[in-house]
Design a protein around this motif. Structure first.
Motif, PDB file in Angstrom:
ATOM      1  N   SER A 155       0.834  -1.215   0.000  1.00  0.00           N
ATOM      2  CA  SER A 155       0.000   0.000   0.000  1.00  0.00           C
ATOM      3  C   SER A 155       0.862   1.257   0.000  1.00  0.00           C
ATOM      4  O   SER A 155       1.983   1.257   0.500  1.00  0.00           O
ATOM      5  CB  SER A 155      -0.928  -0.017   1.224  1.00  0.00           C
ATOM      6  N   TRP A 157       1.294   5.627   0.871  1.00  0.00           N
ATOM      7  CA  TRP A 157       1.052   6.446   2.062  1.00  0.00           C
ATOM      8  C   TRP A 157      -0.049   7.461   1.831  1.00  0.00           C
ATOM      9  O   TRP A 157      -0.588   8.031   2.769  1.00  0.00           O
ATOM     10  CB  TRP A 157       2.344   7.200   2.444  1.00  0.00           C
ATOM     11  N   LEU A 163      -6.675   3.190   1.023  1.00  0.00           N
ATOM     12  CA  LEU A 163      -5.922   2.307   0.131  1.00  0.00           C
ATOM     13  C   LEU A 163      -5.311   1.138   0.889  1.00  0.00           C
ATOM     14  O   LEU A 163      -5.136   0.055   0.323  1.00  0.00           O
ATOM     15  CB  LEU A 163      -4.871   3.114  -0.621  1.00  0.00           C
ATOM     16  N   ARG A 166      -8.191  -1.081   0.833  1.00  0.00           N
ATOM     17  CA  ARG A 166      -8.433  -1.607  -0.510  1.00  0.00           C
ATOM     18  C   ARG A 166      -7.418  -2.699  -0.880  1.00  0.00           C
ATOM     19  O   ARG A 166      -7.721  -3.614  -1.643  1.00  0.00           O
ATOM     20  CB  ARG A 166      -8.368  -0.469  -1.545  1.00  0.00           C
ATOM     21  N   HIS A 213       8.432  -1.846   7.783  1.00  0.00           N
ATOM     22  CA  HIS A 213       9.892  -1.805   7.570  1.00  0.00           C
ATOM     23  C   HIS A 213      10.382  -0.364   7.497  1.00  0.00           C
ATOM     24  O   HIS A 213       9.627   0.547   7.130  1.00  0.00           O
ATOM     25  CB  HIS A 213      10.263  -2.532   6.277  1.00  0.00           C
ATOM     26  N   ALA A 222      11.176  -7.512   0.201  1.00  0.00           N
ATOM     27  CA  ALA A 222      10.620  -7.692  -1.147  1.00  0.00           C
ATOM     28  C   ALA A 222      11.103  -9.016  -1.736  1.00  0.00           C
ATOM     29  O   ALA A 222      10.336  -9.727  -2.394  1.00  0.00           O
ATOM     30  CB  ALA A 222      11.012  -6.519  -2.037  1.00  0.00           C
ATOM     31  N   PHE A 226       8.445 -11.674  -3.050  1.00  0.00           N
ATOM     32  CA  PHE A 226       8.333 -11.967  -4.482  1.00  0.00           C
ATOM     33  C   PHE A 226       8.908 -13.327  -4.848  1.00  0.00           C
ATOM     34  O   PHE A 226       8.511 -13.910  -5.854  1.00  0.00           O
ATOM     35  CB  PHE A 226       8.955 -10.840  -5.323  1.00  0.00           C
ATOM     36  N   THR A 237      -0.595  -0.771  -4.952  1.00  0.00           N
ATOM     37  CA  THR A 237      -0.967   0.609  -5.281  1.00  0.00           C
ATOM     38  C   THR A 237       0.235   1.487  -4.975  1.00  0.00           C
ATOM     39  O   THR A 237       0.774   1.452  -3.859  1.00  0.00           O
ATOM     40  CB  THR A 237      -2.177   1.083  -4.455  1.00  0.00           C
ATOM     41  N   SER A 239       3.428   4.197  -7.197  1.00  0.00           N
ATOM     42  CA  SER A 239       3.869   4.919  -8.396  1.00  0.00           C
ATOM     43  C   SER A 239       4.019   3.973  -9.586  1.00  0.00           C
ATOM     44  O   SER A 239       4.234   2.765  -9.423  1.00  0.00           O
ATOM     45  CB  SER A 239       5.202   5.613  -8.105  1.00  0.00           C
ATOM     46  N   CYS A 294      -3.803  10.290  -6.545  1.00  0.00           N
ATOM     47  CA  CYS A 294      -3.543   9.860  -7.929  1.00  0.00           C
ATOM     48  C   CYS A 294      -4.513  10.502  -8.910  1.00  0.00           C
ATOM     49  O   CYS A 294      -4.189  10.672 -10.081  1.00  0.00           O
ATOM     50  CB  CYS A 294      -3.623   8.341  -8.012  1.00  0.00           C
ATOM     51  N   GLU A 388       3.801  13.541 -13.418  1.00  0.00           N
ATOM     52  CA  GLU A 388       3.135  13.745 -12.128  1.00  0.00           C
ATOM     53  C   GLU A 388       4.159  14.215 -11.095  1.00  0.00           C
ATOM     54  O   GLU A 388       5.115  13.489 -10.823  1.00  0.00           O
ATOM     55  CB  GLU A 388       2.542  12.385 -11.707  1.00  0.00           C
ATOM     56  N   PHE A 455     -12.996   1.120 -10.388  1.00  0.00           N
ATOM     57  CA  PHE A 455     -11.879   2.064 -10.292  1.00  0.00           C
ATOM     58  C   PHE A 455     -10.686   1.510 -11.054  1.00  0.00           C
ATOM     59  O   PHE A 455     -10.307   0.364 -10.871  1.00  0.00           O
ATOM     60  CB  PHE A 455     -11.502   2.274  -8.819  1.00  0.00           C
ATOM     61  N   ASP A 462      -2.451   1.945 -14.806  1.00  0.00           N
ATOM     62  CA  ASP A 462      -2.744   0.665 -14.169  1.00  0.00           C
ATOM     63  C   ASP A 462      -3.553  -0.259 -15.054  1.00  0.00           C
ATOM     64  O   ASP A 462      -4.003   0.140 -16.130  1.00  0.00           O
ATOM     65  CB  ASP A 462      -3.488   0.798 -12.824  1.00  0.00           C
TER      66      ASP A 462
HETATM   67  P1  NAD Z   1       5.758   4.211  -4.183  1.00  0.00           P
HETATM   68  O1  NAD Z   1       5.746   3.517  -5.495  1.00  0.00           O
HETATM   69  O2  NAD Z   1       6.978   4.954  -3.788  1.00  0.00           O
HETATM   70  O3  NAD Z   1       5.484   3.166  -2.993  1.00  0.00           O
HETATM   71  C1  NAD Z   1       4.332   2.361  -2.983  1.00  0.00           C
HETATM   72  C2  NAD Z   1       4.603   1.120  -2.161  1.00  0.00           C
HETATM   73  O4  NAD Z   1       5.587   0.346  -2.828  1.00  0.00           O
HETATM   74  C3  NAD Z   1       5.144   1.395  -0.755  1.00  0.00           C
HETATM   75  O5  NAD Z   1       4.577   0.483   0.148  1.00  0.00           O
HETATM   76  C4  NAD Z   1       6.626   1.128  -0.918  1.00  0.00           C
HETATM   77  O6  NAD Z   1       7.252   0.743   0.290  1.00  0.00           O
HETATM   78  C5  NAD Z   1       6.579  -0.031  -1.882  1.00  0.00           C
HETATM   79  N1  NAD Z   1       7.832  -0.303  -2.579  1.00  0.00           N
HETATM   80  C6  NAD Z   1       8.718   0.580  -3.078  1.00  0.00           C
HETATM   81  N2  NAD Z   1       9.764  -0.084  -3.639  1.00  0.00           N
HETATM   82  C7  NAD Z   1       9.510  -1.408  -3.486  1.00  0.00           C
HETATM   83  C8  NAD Z   1      10.199  -2.602  -3.833  1.00  0.00           C
HETATM   84  N3  NAD Z   1      11.375  -2.578  -4.465  1.00  0.00           N
HETATM   85  N4  NAD Z   1       9.645  -3.792  -3.511  1.00  0.00           N
HETATM   86  C9  NAD Z   1       8.458  -3.861  -2.873  1.00  0.00           C
HETATM   87  N5  NAD Z   1       7.758  -2.754  -2.498  1.00  0.00           N
HETATM   88  C10 NAD Z   1       8.274  -1.549  -2.806  1.00  0.00           C
HETATM   89  O7  NAD Z   1       4.472   5.165  -4.172  1.00  0.00           O
HETATM   90  P2  NAD Z   1       4.007   6.168  -3.029  1.00  0.00           P
HETATM   91  O8  NAD Z   1       4.904   7.348  -3.032  1.00  0.00           O
HETATM   92  O9  NAD Z   1       3.791   5.435  -1.757  1.00  0.00           O
HETATM   93  O10 NAD Z   1       2.558   6.591  -3.581  1.00  0.00           O
HETATM   94  C11 NAD Z   1       2.345   7.648  -4.456  1.00  0.00           C
HETATM   95  C12 NAD Z   1       2.140   7.134  -5.871  1.00  0.00           C
HETATM   96  O11 NAD Z   1       1.074   6.195  -5.893  1.00  0.00           O
HETATM   97  C13 NAD Z   1       1.712   8.229  -6.841  1.00  0.00           C
HETATM   98  O12 NAD Z   1       2.343   8.011  -8.080  1.00  0.00           O
HETATM   99  C14 NAD Z   1       0.205   8.034  -6.959  1.00  0.00           C
HETATM  100  O13 NAD Z   1      -0.351   8.541  -8.157  1.00  0.00           O
HETATM  101  C15 NAD Z   1       0.093   6.546  -6.866  1.00  0.00           C
HETATM  102  N6  NAD Z   1      -1.224   6.147  -6.384  1.00  0.00           N
HETATM  103  C16 NAD Z   1      -2.074   5.504  -7.220  1.00  0.00           C
HETATM  104  C17 NAD Z   1      -3.349   5.166  -6.788  1.00  0.00           C
HETATM  105  C18 NAD Z   1      -4.327   4.472  -7.684  1.00  0.00           C
HETATM  106  O14 NAD Z   1      -5.322   3.940  -7.174  1.00  0.00           O
HETATM  107  N7  NAD Z   1      -4.113   4.448  -8.987  1.00  0.00           N
HETATM  108  C19 NAD Z   1      -3.742   5.478  -5.481  1.00  0.00           C
HETATM  109  C20 NAD Z   1      -2.830   6.127  -4.659  1.00  0.00           C
HETATM  110  C21 NAD Z   1      -1.573   6.454  -5.106  1.00  0.00           C
END
Ligand code: NAD
Length: 491
Positions: A155, A157, A163, A166, A213, A222, A226, A237, A239, A294, A388, A455, A462
């Protein structure tokens, strides 16, 4: 006993196999309040061993959870909704402190998450499959939906509470068990709090596990999540860049991953639009949660006949929006989540100005509080023209004809949400069909979303779909045949 959510820098524990535990190493990290910059909580800094314990617990709990009757499962989701509602005021305070979220967005998320839980409570009663016609005489064939096993939820932040829920609710409602790995920026609101609510609601030990973590420690966790054959699917959910990397990882193991990613959402204001309503809609869509959603509007395309008037009124409204303390109920915009986010927003603006853009409103900050910012005349060479930046910055551009507006709206890698403002609803629908977005809103904001809607986006935004469509993502469809008479074979 559950950890208390009230008070100062509380020491949280994580949820594994129904127990609230620290990291196996004993390490913790400080969870920082983005407004004050002080530690608001300490949280377990887990490693690979903790992730493995959570995976094993979820795997162990799976068979009994998948076999639990619909009535018993339904009751748990309904309990969880009631608990979340009861804790609403406490959650609003917590969201302000951990994520800088102002009250209106926190209350929206609580309402959204309780709606999600109550709707998911009906999933166990949905038809579990269908009867398929067979051409073989005497063969009775069924397509039966079955849970996958352990699903890992990852998820973000930003909409932490909604989320976080979700990420796990649909997988659980489909009969899967989960390991939730929340963002390191919101380990409580996007993770531990969800664990608390579901644990208190009575979800059996191991059905829901939450592993937290420290910011630089994701690698080994991870790897476990994985590489483990026990984890059958991922619900991510975040970036688009992280999503792409994780999709490649999941794909390398031939595992399923649901992705909800970034957006660059256009609003098109046609010549016949209601100007005052368009300004109201744009202010909300661009700046709610200080542009860290987002679905926030990133670019407003206004017909040239309305452009000057729109820009003047919109900028005036934006100037009235000053960011401040999210714990103050009067505050509309809180701080950005961290210093990197602040730097990214500032860089996006600076690059645009260096390319000749005009700063029409905002551009000012205090600490991590960044005021609502409006840019005009932004060159296509400026990265913010199509990327973005995830903050309270919006571009306003004039267009002369609808084809130009649609081409501009489609000129990014993203395709999450769009809106079209017009007095001619059918023209709005027609034009909406040409916009590359998973969600098109005629006379409504790019921002919104209810738990039951499909959604999701297209292109780099996505490929997941939530609402009841999530059931396809988190179940397998199995064929079961019964031969009612002896069959004759060629061999
Ligand atoms: P992020 O991609 O930096 O992090 C999201 C999650 O991925 C976090 O839990 C993070 O710890 C994890 N993560 C990062 N690197 C990882 C790895 N190597 N292995 C496993 N997990 C890893 O995103 P963010 O900054 O938390 O959120 C903001 C972004 O999310 C924006 O781009 C926003 O548009 C998008 N977003 C999309 C939706 C949607 O429903 N489409 C909703 C909310 C946010």
């Amino acid at each position: 006993m559950l950890p208390s959510l009230s008070g100062g820098a509380h020491a949280y524990r994580q949820l594994i196999a129904g127990e609230w535990v620290g990291a196996e190493s004993g390490r913790t990290f400080e969870d920082i309040d983005p407004y004050t910059g002080h530690a608001f909580a300490t949280v377990p800094a887990s490693g690979a061993a903790d992730a493995q314990r959570a995976i094993d617990a979820a795997d162990h709990a799976f068979a009994a959870w998948a076999a639990m009757g619909a009535r018993a499962r339904q009751a748990l989701f309904l309990n969880a909704a009631t608990i979340l509602e009861r804790r609403a005021d406490e959650v609003v305070r917590l969201m302000a402190r951990e994520t800088g979220t102002a009250a209106a967005f926190s209350r929206f998320q609580i309402q959204w998450a309780t709606g999600l839980l109550r709707q998911a409570a009906g999933y166990p009663y949905l038809p579990g499959g269908e009867i398929v016609q067979s051409d073989t005489p005497g063969v009775f064939a069924m397509a039966v939906r079955k849970p996958l096993g352990v699903v890992c939820g990852i998820s973000p932040w930003n909409g932490a509470l909604a989320l976080g829920f979700r990420t796990v609710v649909a997988p659980l409602a489909c009969g899967n068990t989960v390991v939730l790995k929340p963002s390191e920026e919101a380990p409580v609101c996007a993770g531990l709090l969800i664990g608390e609510v579901l644990h208190e609601a009575g979800f059996p030990p191991g059905v829901v596990n939450v592993v937290t973590h420290a910011p630089d420690d994701i690698g080994p966790i991870a790897d476990r999540l994985f590489d483990s054959a026990k984890v059958r699917a991922y619900n991510f959910t975040g970036s688009s860049s992280t999503g792409a990397r994780l999709a490649a990882r999941a794909g390398g193991k031939l595992k399923r991953i649901a992705l909800e990613l970034g957006g660059y959402n256009p609003m098109i204001v046609l010549a016949d639009a209601d100007l005052a309503y368009s300004v109201d809609t744009a202010i909300f869509a661009a700046f709610f949660h200080q542009g860290q959603i987002c679905m926030n509007t990133r670019k407003i395309l206004v017909h040239r006949s309305l452009y000057d008037e729109f820009l003047a009124r919109f900028a005036q409204r934006a100037r009235d929006l000053r960011a401040g303390d999210p714990s103050d109920p009067h505050t509309k915009l809180g701080p950005l989540i961290n210093d990197q986010a602040l730097a990214k927003v500032q860089r996006g603006i600076d690059e645009a100005l260096a390319c000749g853009a005009s700063l029409v409103a905002g551009g000012t900050s205090r600490g991590r509080c960044f005021d609502a910012t409006v840019l005009a005349d932004v060159s296509a060479d400026a990265p913010i023209h199509s990327e973005e930046v995830f903050g309270p910055v919006v571009l306003v551009e004039a267009f002369d004809d609808e084809r130009e507006a649609v081409a501009e709206a489609n000129g990014t890698a993203y395709g999450l949400s769009a809106s079209i403002m017009t007095a001619d609803v059918w023209n709005g629908i027609r034009l909406g069909g040409q916009v590359q977005a998973g969600m098109v809103n005629v006379n409504g904001p790019t921002m919104g979303g209810e738990p039951q809607i499909p959604f999701g986006g297209v292109k780099d935004s996505d490929w997941a779909r939530f609402g009841r469509w999530a059931i396809d993502m988190f179940t397998d469809l199995n064929l079961v045949t019964v031969s009612q008479e002896k069959r004759h074979y060629p061999l």
